[in-house]
Design an enzyme around this catalytic site. Structure first.
Site, PDB file in Angstrom:
ATOM      1  N   HIS A  24       0.838  -1.202   0.000  1.00  0.00           N
ATOM      2  CA  HIS A  24       0.000   0.000   0.000  1.00  0.00           C
ATOM      3  C   HIS A  24       0.869   1.247   0.000  1.00  0.00           C
ATOM      4  O   HIS A  24       2.088   1.160   0.168  1.00  0.00           O
ATOM      5  CB  HIS A  24      -0.920   0.017   1.234  1.00  0.00           C
ATOM      6  CG  HIS A  24      -0.180   0.122   2.538  1.00  0.00           C
ATOM      7  ND1 HIS A  24       0.206  -0.989   3.266  1.00  0.00           N
ATOM      8  CD2 HIS A  24       0.275   1.190   3.244  1.00  0.00           C
ATOM      9  CE1 HIS A  24       0.844  -0.592   4.366  1.00  0.00           C
ATOM     10  NE2 HIS A  24       0.912   0.728   4.375  1.00  0.00           N
ATOM     11  N   HIS A  71      -5.983  -1.620   3.832  1.00  0.00           N
ATOM     12  CA  HIS A  71      -5.764  -0.445   2.991  1.00  0.00           C
ATOM     13  C   HIS A  71      -4.959  -0.771   1.735  1.00  0.00           C
ATOM     14  O   HIS A  71      -3.959  -1.461   1.764  1.00  0.00           O
ATOM     15  CB  HIS A  71      -5.113   0.711   3.750  1.00  0.00           C
ATOM     16  CG  HIS A  71      -3.844   0.399   4.481  1.00  0.00           C
ATOM     17  ND1 HIS A  71      -3.443  -0.864   4.809  1.00  0.00           N
ATOM     18  CD2 HIS A  71      -2.871   1.223   4.947  1.00  0.00           C
ATOM     19  CE1 HIS A  71      -2.298  -0.802   5.456  1.00  0.00           C
ATOM     20  NE2 HIS A  71      -1.920   0.444   5.539  1.00  0.00           N
ATOM     21  N   HIS A  93       4.666   7.331   2.796  1.00  0.00           N
ATOM     22  CA  HIS A  93       5.439   6.085   2.651  1.00  0.00           C
ATOM     23  C   HIS A  93       4.753   5.136   1.697  1.00  0.00           C
ATOM     24  O   HIS A  93       3.567   5.289   1.398  1.00  0.00           O
ATOM     25  CB  HIS A  93       5.629   5.391   4.010  1.00  0.00           C
ATOM     26  CG  HIS A  93       4.368   4.812   4.603  1.00  0.00           C
ATOM     27  ND1 HIS A  93       3.576   5.502   5.486  1.00  0.00           N
ATOM     28  CD2 HIS A  93       3.767   3.611   4.444  1.00  0.00           C
ATOM     29  CE1 HIS A  93       2.546   4.746   5.849  1.00  0.00           C
ATOM     30  NE2 HIS A  93       2.638   3.587   5.218  1.00  0.00           N
ATOM     31  N   HIS A 142       0.669  -1.049  14.766  1.00  0.00           N
ATOM     32  CA  HIS A 142      -0.326  -0.005  14.549  1.00  0.00           C
ATOM     33  C   HIS A 142      -1.619  -0.379  15.273  1.00  0.00           C
ATOM     34  O   HIS A 142      -1.993  -1.552  15.286  1.00  0.00           O
ATOM     35  CB  HIS A 142      -0.691   0.095  13.063  1.00  0.00           C
ATOM     36  CG  HIS A 142       0.412   0.564  12.163  1.00  0.00           C
ATOM     37  ND1 HIS A 142       1.097   1.732  12.361  1.00  0.00           N
ATOM     38  CD2 HIS A 142       0.921   0.025  11.032  1.00  0.00           C
ATOM     39  CE1 HIS A 142       1.982   1.890  11.386  1.00  0.00           C
ATOM     40  NE2 HIS A 142       1.911   0.864  10.572  1.00  0.00           N
ATOM     41  N   TYR A 173       9.047   1.496  10.052  1.00  0.00           N
ATOM     42  CA  TYR A 173       9.228   2.552   9.051  1.00  0.00           C
ATOM     43  C   TYR A 173      10.714   2.825   8.919  1.00  0.00           C
ATOM     44  O   TYR A 173      11.423   2.931   9.923  1.00  0.00           O
ATOM     45  CB  TYR A 173       8.540   3.847   9.479  1.00  0.00           C
ATOM     46  CG  TYR A 173       7.047   3.821   9.373  1.00  0.00           C
ATOM     47  CD1 TYR A 173       6.410   3.658   8.142  1.00  0.00           C
ATOM     48  CD2 TYR A 173       6.251   3.971  10.501  1.00  0.00           C
ATOM     49  CE1 TYR A 173       5.033   3.647   8.042  1.00  0.00           C
ATOM     50  CE2 TYR A 173       4.865   3.968  10.407  1.00  0.00           C
ATOM     51  CZ  TYR A 173       4.270   3.811   9.182  1.00  0.00           C
ATOM     52  OH  TYR A 173       2.898   3.803   9.090  1.00  0.00           O
ATOM     53  N   GLU A 225       8.054   1.091   4.361  1.00  0.00           N
ATOM     54  CA  GLU A 225       7.545   0.362   5.521  1.00  0.00           C
ATOM     55  C   GLU A 225       7.556  -1.124   5.216  1.00  0.00           C
ATOM     56  O   GLU A 225       7.285  -1.512   4.082  1.00  0.00           O
ATOM     57  CB  GLU A 225       6.095   0.807   5.828  1.00  0.00           C
ATOM     58  CG  GLU A 225       5.459   0.086   7.006  1.00  0.00           C
ATOM     59  CD  GLU A 225       3.972   0.404   7.198  1.00  0.00           C
ATOM     60  OE1 GLU A 225       3.321   0.858   6.242  1.00  0.00           O
ATOM     61  OE2 GLU A 225       3.463   0.168   8.313  1.00  0.00           O
TER      62      GLU A 225
HETATM   63 FE    FE Z   1       1.575   1.905   6.029  1.00  0.00          FE
END
Ligand code: FE
Length: 304
Positions: A148, A197, A211, A243, A252, A262
């Site tokens: 993503h 996502h 990112h 997260h 990251y 990431e």
């Molecule tokens: Fe991400």
């Protein structure tokens, strides 16, 4: 069904040779083609010709490519995008190496995305007949695939409406200033497949990249990636951690040009009928970094 997945991330790098060292030796992507000032790379578990394009000269995003299921999807999206008031342009086969004709759209956030219905498939490293679990000759982290991208937008509300109305994405999770009708949108995590996502955006300047991410299998692979970043002296932004939003585990880090990358593992599976999860701004730090519950200065300020 329309848009299926993120197909390619085309990014600028300041020094191609140095970047290739990072993307090949540390991350383990294979170089599929090179042109003067440009390289096309793929990860081992991807079917398409490439998923990352590095272009020498600057930093940040050139464009993102999303693959649609059928050629007709392009026509429908073009009509909807024009109705929405966005700038669109037809692209020809060959505009992008190995990629079909399609549609180029300048998003309300000034980022460029390209939609295409066909791409040359060169296959995964393990093939489609009695495949092994993984290739034995992996280099470095050996990332399996691109997952993503997260971009910034001055007006996340309009961008979310664009992805919903024009591209049929759904929001898995949103961050708002406060609960209720007065809440302003700060960020949205949106999907077209079954992961939390395929694109995400947070409030910030237009046309910037926060990112792009590679998916790994699990937490152990995240830790191993971290070890390799230490061995290769990769600049780490934050992690390993988890997260709250997406529940994924993460590190990251920065490529040699300062573009944030990431490695991400363990986000949940989602479906179009799932309710959207809401986070309020007072819990944003926990949403982004669940364990430490603190946003570092770099995370919000360093964009390319
Ligand atoms: Fe991400």
């Amino acid at each position: 069904m329309g848009v299926m997945r993120l197909g390619y991330v085309h990014t600028r790098v300041t020094d191609l040779t140095e970047s290739l060292h990072h993307y090949h030796n540390t991350l383990g992507m294979q170089v599929m083609a090179e042109e003067p000032g440009k390289a096309y790379l793929k990860a081992w578990d991807e079917y398409d010709h490439h998923s990352v394009v590095l272009e020498e000269g600057g930093v940040g995003l050139v464009k993102l490519g999303y693959k649609v299921e059928r050629a007709e999807d392009i026509d429908q999206i073009e009509i909807r995008a024009q109705r929405f008031g966005t700038i669109t342009e037809r692209m020809s086969k060959g505009d992008n190496l190995a990629v079909s004709d399609g549609l180029r759209i300048v998003l309300p956030s000034e980022h460029v995305i390209e939609l295409y219905h066909d791409v040359e498939q060169t296959g995964t490293a393990t093939g489609t007949l009695n495949p092994e679990a993984w290739p034995r000759d992996l280099v470095g982290v050996g990332v399996p695939r691109v997952d993503h991208a997260l971009i910034t937008a001055e007006d996340p509300e309009t961008l979310e409406r664009f992805f919903t109305e024009v591209l049929d994405f759904r929001a898995s999770e949103r961050v708002v200033t406060e609960q209720g009708d007065d809440g302003q949108l700060i960020g949205s995590w949106m999907f077209c497949g079954n992961s939390p996502h395929d694109i995400a955006f947070i409030k910030g300047p237009n046309a910037k990249l926060h990112h792009f991410a590679y998916s790994l299998t699990d937490w152990n692979e995240i830790l191993r990636a971290g070890d390799l970043f230490a061995m290769d002296d990769v600049s780490v932004d934050i992690g390993p951690t988890r997260h709250g939003i997406t529940r994924g585990t993460t590190i990251y880090f920065f490529d040699p040009s300062g573009n944030r990358n990431e490695v991400f593992a363990g986000g949940y599976t989602t479906f179009r009928d799932f309710p959207t999860i809401t986070w309020t701004a007072d819990q944003l730090a926990k949403g982004i970094f669940y364990i430490g519950r603190e946003l570092n200065e770099r995370f919000t300020s360093v964009l390319t």
